[in-house]
Structures are given as C-alpha cells and as structure tokens.
Design an enzyme around this catalytic site. Structure first.
Site, PDB file in Angstrom:
ATOM      1  N   LYS A  21       0.833  -1.216   0.000  1.00 12.25           N
ATOM      2  CA  LYS A  21       0.000   0.000   0.000  1.00 12.25           C
ATOM      3  C   LYS A  21       0.864   1.261   0.000  1.00 12.25           C
ATOM      4  O   LYS A  21       0.649   2.172  -0.787  1.00 12.25           O
ATOM      5  CB  LYS A  21      -0.919   0.042   1.243  1.00 12.25           C
ATOM      6  CG  LYS A  21      -1.896  -1.109   1.338  1.00 12.25           C
ATOM      7  CD  LYS A  21      -2.812  -0.973   2.545  1.00 12.25           C
ATOM      8  CE  LYS A  21      -2.094  -1.036   3.887  1.00 12.25           C
ATOM      9  NZ  LYS A  21      -1.403  -2.297   4.174  1.00 12.25           N
ATOM     10  N   ARG A  96     -10.012   1.050   8.214  1.00 14.19           N
ATOM     11  CA  ARG A  96      -9.628  -0.307   8.583  1.00 14.19           C
ATOM     12  C   ARG A  96     -10.743  -1.042   9.314  1.00 14.19           C
ATOM     13  O   ARG A  96     -10.562  -2.197   9.674  1.00 14.19           O
ATOM     14  CB  ARG A  96      -8.423  -0.249   9.515  1.00 14.19           C
ATOM     15  CG  ARG A  96      -7.093  -0.520   8.827  1.00 14.19           C
ATOM     16  CD  ARG A  96      -6.007  -0.250   9.847  1.00 14.19           C
ATOM     17  NE  ARG A  96      -4.855  -1.053   9.645  1.00 14.19           N
ATOM     18  CZ  ARG A  96      -3.753  -0.627   9.046  1.00 14.19           C
ATOM     19  NH1 ARG A  96      -3.693   0.577   8.537  1.00 14.19           N
ATOM     20  NH2 ARG A  96      -2.708  -1.417   8.961  1.00 14.19           N
ATOM     21  N   ARG A 135      11.766  -6.078   5.277  1.00 18.85           N
ATOM     22  CA  ARG A 135      11.577  -4.643   5.028  1.00 18.85           C
ATOM     23  C   ARG A 135      12.431  -3.793   5.975  1.00 18.85           C
ATOM     24  O   ARG A 135      12.485  -4.028   7.179  1.00 18.85           O
ATOM     25  CB  ARG A 135      10.110  -4.261   5.224  1.00 18.85           C
ATOM     26  CG  ARG A 135       9.908  -2.744   5.172  1.00 18.85           C
ATOM     27  CD  ARG A 135       8.460  -2.367   5.158  1.00 18.85           C
ATOM     28  NE  ARG A 135       7.752  -2.786   6.346  1.00 18.85           N
ATOM     29  CZ  ARG A 135       6.449  -2.613   6.526  1.00 18.85           C
ATOM     30  NH1 ARG A 135       5.736  -2.070   5.567  1.00 18.85           N
ATOM     31  NH2 ARG A 135       5.872  -3.001   7.627  1.00 18.85           N
ATOM     32  N   ARG A 168      10.858  -2.021  11.633  1.00 15.99           N
ATOM     33  CA  ARG A 168       9.749  -1.597  12.493  1.00 15.99           C
ATOM     34  C   ARG A 168       9.497  -2.612  13.605  1.00 15.99           C
ATOM     35  O   ARG A 168       9.501  -3.815  13.363  1.00 15.99           O
ATOM     36  CB  ARG A 168       8.469  -1.433  11.656  1.00 15.99           C
ATOM     37  CG  ARG A 168       8.383  -0.085  10.983  1.00 15.99           C
ATOM     38  CD  ARG A 168       7.257   0.073  10.005  1.00 15.99           C
ATOM     39  NE  ARG A 168       5.983  -0.531  10.348  1.00 15.99           N
ATOM     40  CZ  ARG A 168       4.916  -0.508   9.559  1.00 15.99           C
ATOM     41  NH1 ARG A 168       4.980   0.094   8.388  1.00 15.99           N
ATOM     42  NH2 ARG A 168       3.788  -1.073   9.916  1.00 15.99           N
ATOM     43  N   ARG A 179      -0.953  -9.069  13.112  1.00 16.63           N
ATOM     44  CA  ARG A 179      -1.487  -8.010  12.243  1.00 16.63           C
ATOM     45  C   ARG A 179      -2.268  -8.601  11.073  1.00 16.63           C
ATOM     46  O   ARG A 179      -3.299  -8.059  10.666  1.00 16.63           O
ATOM     47  CB  ARG A 179      -0.338  -7.139  11.719  1.00 16.63           C
ATOM     48  CG  ARG A 179       0.177  -6.157  12.772  1.00 16.63           C
ATOM     49  CD  ARG A 179       1.561  -5.641  12.437  1.00 16.63           C
ATOM     50  NE  ARG A 179       1.647  -4.908  11.202  1.00 16.63           N
ATOM     51  CZ  ARG A 179       2.746  -4.803  10.455  1.00 16.63           C
ATOM     52  NH1 ARG A 179       3.866  -5.401  10.831  1.00 16.63           N
ATOM     53  NH2 ARG A 179       2.752  -4.111   9.350  1.00 16.63           N
TER      54      ARG A 179
HETATM   55  P1  AP5 Z   1       4.890  -1.647   1.847  1.00 17.01           P
HETATM   56  O1  AP5 Z   1       4.626  -0.750   0.681  1.00 17.01           O
HETATM   57  O2  AP5 Z   1       5.631  -1.087   3.010  1.00 17.01           O
HETATM   58  O3  AP5 Z   1       3.513  -2.346   2.303  1.00 17.01           O
HETATM   59  P2  AP5 Z   1       2.297  -1.773   3.169  1.00 17.01           P
HETATM   60  O4  AP5 Z   1       1.077  -2.452   2.670  1.00 17.01           O
HETATM   61  O5  AP5 Z   1       2.322  -0.285   3.183  1.00 17.01           O
HETATM   62  O6  AP5 Z   1       2.707  -2.379   4.586  1.00 17.01           O
HETATM   63  P3  AP5 Z   1       2.516  -1.830   6.066  1.00 17.01           P
HETATM   64  O7  AP5 Z   1       3.145  -2.843   6.969  1.00 17.01           O
HETATM   65  O8  AP5 Z   1       3.009  -0.407   6.183  1.00 17.01           O
HETATM   66  O9  AP5 Z   1       0.986  -1.880   6.228  1.00 17.01           O
HETATM   67  P4  AP5 Z   1       0.251  -1.995   7.531  1.00 17.01           P
HETATM   68  O10 AP5 Z   1      -1.129  -1.803   7.045  1.00 17.01           O
HETATM   69  O11 AP5 Z   1       0.485  -3.193   8.349  1.00 17.01           O
HETATM   70  O12 AP5 Z   1       0.923  -0.856   8.427  1.00 17.01           O
HETATM   71  P5  AP5 Z   1       0.514   0.659   8.712  1.00 17.01           P
HETATM   72  O13 AP5 Z   1       1.752   1.450   8.780  1.00 17.01           O
HETATM   73  O14 AP5 Z   1      -0.598   1.090   7.837  1.00 17.01           O
HETATM   74  O15 AP5 Z   1       5.669  -2.941   1.298  1.00 17.01           O
HETATM   75  C1  AP5 Z   1       6.140  -3.927   2.187  1.00 17.01           C
HETATM   76  C2  AP5 Z   1       7.532  -4.415   1.739  1.00 17.01           C
HETATM   77  O16 AP5 Z   1       7.390  -5.115   0.498  1.00 17.01           O
HETATM   78  C3  AP5 Z   1       8.550  -3.297   1.479  1.00 17.01           C
HETATM   79  O17 AP5 Z   1       9.843  -3.744   1.836  1.00 17.01           O
HETATM   80  C4  AP5 Z   1       8.451  -3.054  -0.033  1.00 17.01           C
HETATM   81  O18 AP5 Z   1       9.655  -2.548  -0.550  1.00 17.01           O
HETATM   82  C5  AP5 Z   1       8.130  -4.448  -0.535  1.00 17.01           C
HETATM   83  N1  AP5 Z   1       7.251  -4.460  -1.716  1.00 17.01           N
HETATM   84  C6  AP5 Z   1       6.217  -3.622  -1.980  1.00 17.01           C
HETATM   85  N2  AP5 Z   1       5.620  -3.964  -3.142  1.00 17.01           N
HETATM   86  C7  AP5 Z   1       6.287  -5.060  -3.610  1.00 17.01           C
HETATM   87  C8  AP5 Z   1       6.143  -5.877  -4.780  1.00 17.01           C
HETATM   88  N3  AP5 Z   1       5.188  -5.639  -5.703  1.00 17.01           N
HETATM   89  N4  AP5 Z   1       6.993  -6.913  -4.931  1.00 17.01           N
HETATM   90  C9  AP5 Z   1       7.977  -7.180  -4.007  1.00 17.01           C
HETATM   91  N5  AP5 Z   1       8.184  -6.413  -2.888  1.00 17.01           N
HETATM   92  C10 AP5 Z   1       7.335  -5.372  -2.690  1.00 17.01           C
HETATM   93  O19 AP5 Z   1      -0.123   0.505  10.196  1.00 17.01           O
HETATM   94  C11 AP5 Z   1       0.696   0.168  11.294  1.00 17.01           C
HETATM   95  C12 AP5 Z   1      -0.147   0.148  12.566  1.00 17.01           C
HETATM   96  O20 AP5 Z   1      -0.711   1.454  12.800  1.00 17.01           O
HETATM   97  C13 AP5 Z   1      -1.366  -0.790  12.546  1.00 17.01           C
HETATM   98  O21 AP5 Z   1      -0.998  -2.123  12.899  1.00 17.01           O
HETATM   99  C14 AP5 Z   1      -2.260  -0.116  13.618  1.00 17.01           C
HETATM  100  O22 AP5 Z   1      -1.790  -0.401  14.910  1.00 17.01           O
HETATM  101  C15 AP5 Z   1      -2.021   1.363  13.340  1.00 17.01           C
HETATM  102  N6  AP5 Z   1      -2.981   1.891  12.350  1.00 17.01           N
HETATM  103  C16 AP5 Z   1      -2.700   2.372  11.113  1.00 17.01           C
HETATM  104  N7  AP5 Z   1      -3.828   2.760  10.479  1.00 17.01           N
HETATM  105  C17 AP5 Z   1      -4.849   2.515  11.344  1.00 17.01           C
HETATM  106  C18 AP5 Z   1      -6.267   2.677  11.264  1.00 17.01           C
HETATM  107  N8  AP5 Z   1      -6.858   3.171  10.150  1.00 17.01           N
HETATM  108  N9  AP5 Z   1      -7.015   2.314  12.331  1.00 17.01           N
HETATM  109  C19 AP5 Z   1      -6.451   1.840  13.453  1.00 17.01           C
HETATM  110  N10 AP5 Z   1      -5.116   1.633  13.598  1.00 17.01           N
HETATM  111  C20 AP5 Z   1      -4.320   1.972  12.541  1.00 17.01           C
END
Ligand code: AP5
Ligand code: ZN
Length: 231
Positions: A21, A96, A135, A168, A179
């Site tokens: 994402k 979410r 990552r 992270r 997660r």
């Molecule tokens: P990356 O682009 O980083 O993936 P991502 O989907 O953004 O992963 P996140 O872990 O950031 O998502 P998340 O939803 O768990 O965390 P968030 O920060 O939103 O890609 C991942 C890896 O793969 C990278 O190394 C990249 O280079 C690689 N990659 C990407 N595309 C690729 C491809 N096509 N092929 C190969 N490799 C690839 O949330 C964290 C925490 O915050 C949550 O757990 C929660 O506690 C809180 N939070 C956030 N939003 C909310 C909400 N709306 N409500 C409540 N709590 C929330």
C-alpha cells in the site's frame, strides 16, 4: 475549466500488512499530484515527536492491534483539511473498520465529495510475511526498502534523504502474524462493504512494483498531473 476541480480524486488502498500500500500510494500520489495519507505514518510521526497521540498509538501498534476508531477518525478528519488535499488524496491504511468507513463517508459528505475508487491489493499471507521480514524503513521520510535493494551505504538515499534505516518493531514475527489476523477479522469485511457499493477494484499485488503500479493506473484511468496541467 479548472483541471484540479475536475480531476479531484478520493482513492482508498486496501490490502494486508506488507501488501504494498505504502509503495503504491507514494507512486500514484506523485503521478496524480494528490496527497498520500498513511495513517500508520501519521501515528509513527506522532510517536517520534512523543505527542500524547503518539504515546497512545504506540501501546496499540506495538501489539499489532488497531488504534481506537474515534482517535483515528479524528486524526484523518484534520489531515483531510490540509491544503495539499485540494486535488484529492490516496488513503493508505484507512479505513480499517466498518465504523471508520462509515465515518469517512460522513467526512466526505461534509466536504461535498465522494470516493472515486477503492483498490484492493491481493497478496497471499506467506508473501506478506516474507516482505515484512525483509523490510527496512527510513526513520526520517518513511521510505521502505526490501533487504535485497538496500542502498550500498547506510542511510536512506531516497531523494536527498540520509535518514537512518530500521526494522519496524511491529515487523517482529509474532506481531506480523497478529497483524495479518487483525486484518482478516476487522479490515477484510471492507472488501464486501465497498463491493456492495460497486466501488471495489481487485489488483493482483504479487506482481512487480512497476507492474502493480501499471495495473492501478489502468484501473483508475488516470493521466498524470503534469499532463492535466498542460491542457
Ligand atoms: P509496503 O509498501 O511497506 O507495504 P504496506 O502495505 O504499506 O505495509 P505496512 O506494513 O506499512 O501496512 P500496515 O497496514 O500493516 O501498516 P501501517 O503502517 O498502515 O511494502 C512492504 C515491503 O514489500 C517493502 O519492503 C516493499 O519494498 C516491498 N514491496 C512492496 N511492493 C512489492 C512488490 N510488488 N513486490 C515485491 N516487494 C514489494 O499501520 C501500522 C499500525 O498502525 C497498525 O498495525 C495499527 O496499529 C495502526 N494503524 C494504522 N492505520 C490505522 C487505522 N486506520 N485504524 C487503526 N489503527 C491503525
Ligand atoms: Zn528517508
């Protein structure tokens, strides 16, 4: 005609942790000239700045749990008022829960706007685990790097950034799995929510970064911001 008004976009990126994402939202936001809003990044900024919001969010994020809806919705509502959202935005990691999606509808109604697309990045759980395990994230700008493409010298090297790279805390193996479970239970129901409203577009997220970007561009039918500005 005012191209910025005409081309306003409100895009949601759904997908499990590590589905890409953040990677895809950054590329698309740059291409369309709209804001990239990652609730995870907003929480991490607050944690770094040791704000009350950051202190609260940390207790949930470390365990891989969701931050409570009312806190998250309030933060997003404020963020959407910023001037960089004038041409629209891509929401990465929000909504979410069904309650967050309902609240977003209300916020958009207040803005006299409506969503233009909901993209669901489909990636199998074992691929998610593999990506999260490898990552590295920049402490300064939030850029992500898979292990095999780390810059040769330490430090981020994204544009002019030289930020420190770290893994992270919520990417620890036991938290990763939790997660993914939280996603399945609390966020995956949004797929049916948006499908019922005729908004859901499925994207095969297991392709290369470049291919996924092209699939998204084809799906949202966008011309880039530069081209719009030239008209
Ligand atoms: P990356 O682009 O980083 O993936 P991502 O989907 O953004 O992963 P996140 O872990 O950031 O998502 P998340 O939803 O768990 O965390 P968030 O920060 O939103 O890609 C991942 C890896 O793969 C990278 O190394 C990249 O280079 C690689 N990659 C990407 N595309 C690729 C491809 N096509 N092929 C190969 N490799 C690839 O949330 C964290 C925490 O915050 C949550 O757990 C929660 O506690 C809180 N939070 C956030 N939003 C909310 C909400 N709306 N409500 C409540 N709590 C929330
Ligand atoms: Zn950086």
């Amino acid at each position: 005609m005012d191209a910025s008004t005409n081309c306003w976009r409100g895009i949601i990126l759904l997908g499990g942790p590590g589905s890409g994402k953040g990677t895809q939202a950054a590329l698309l936001a740059q291409r369309l000239g709209i804001a990239h809003i990652s609730t995870g990044d907003l929480f991490r900024q607050n944690i770094r700045m040791e704000t009350p919001l950051g202190k609260l969010a940390r207790t949930y994020m470390e365990k891989g749990e969701l931050v409570p809806d009312e806190v998250t919705v309030g933060m997003v509502r404020e963020r959407l008022k910023q001037p960089d959202c004038a041409n629209g935005f891509i929401l990465d990691g929000f909504p979410r829960t069904i309650a967050q999606a309902d609240a977003l509808n209300q916020v958009l109604a207040d803005m006299r706007q409506a969503l233009t697309a909901v993209l669901n990045l489909q990636v199998a759980p074992e691929v998610l685990i593999d990506r999260l395990s490898r990552r590295w994230t920049c402490k300064s700008c939030g850029a992500v790097f898979p292990e095999f493409s780390l810059p040769p010298r330490p430090g981020c090297k994204k544009d002019v950034c030289d930020g420190e790279l770290y893994q992270r805390p919520d990417d620890r193996p036991e938290t990763q799995r939790h997660r993914i479970e939280v996603y399945r239970e609390q966020t995956a129901p949004l797929e049916a929510y948006y499908a019922e409203r005729g908004m859901l577009i499925e994207i095969d997220g297991e392709n290369s970064v470049e291919r996924v970007h092209q699939l998204i561009v084809d799906a949202v039918g966008c011309e880039d911001g530069a081209a719009q500005g030239e008209r």
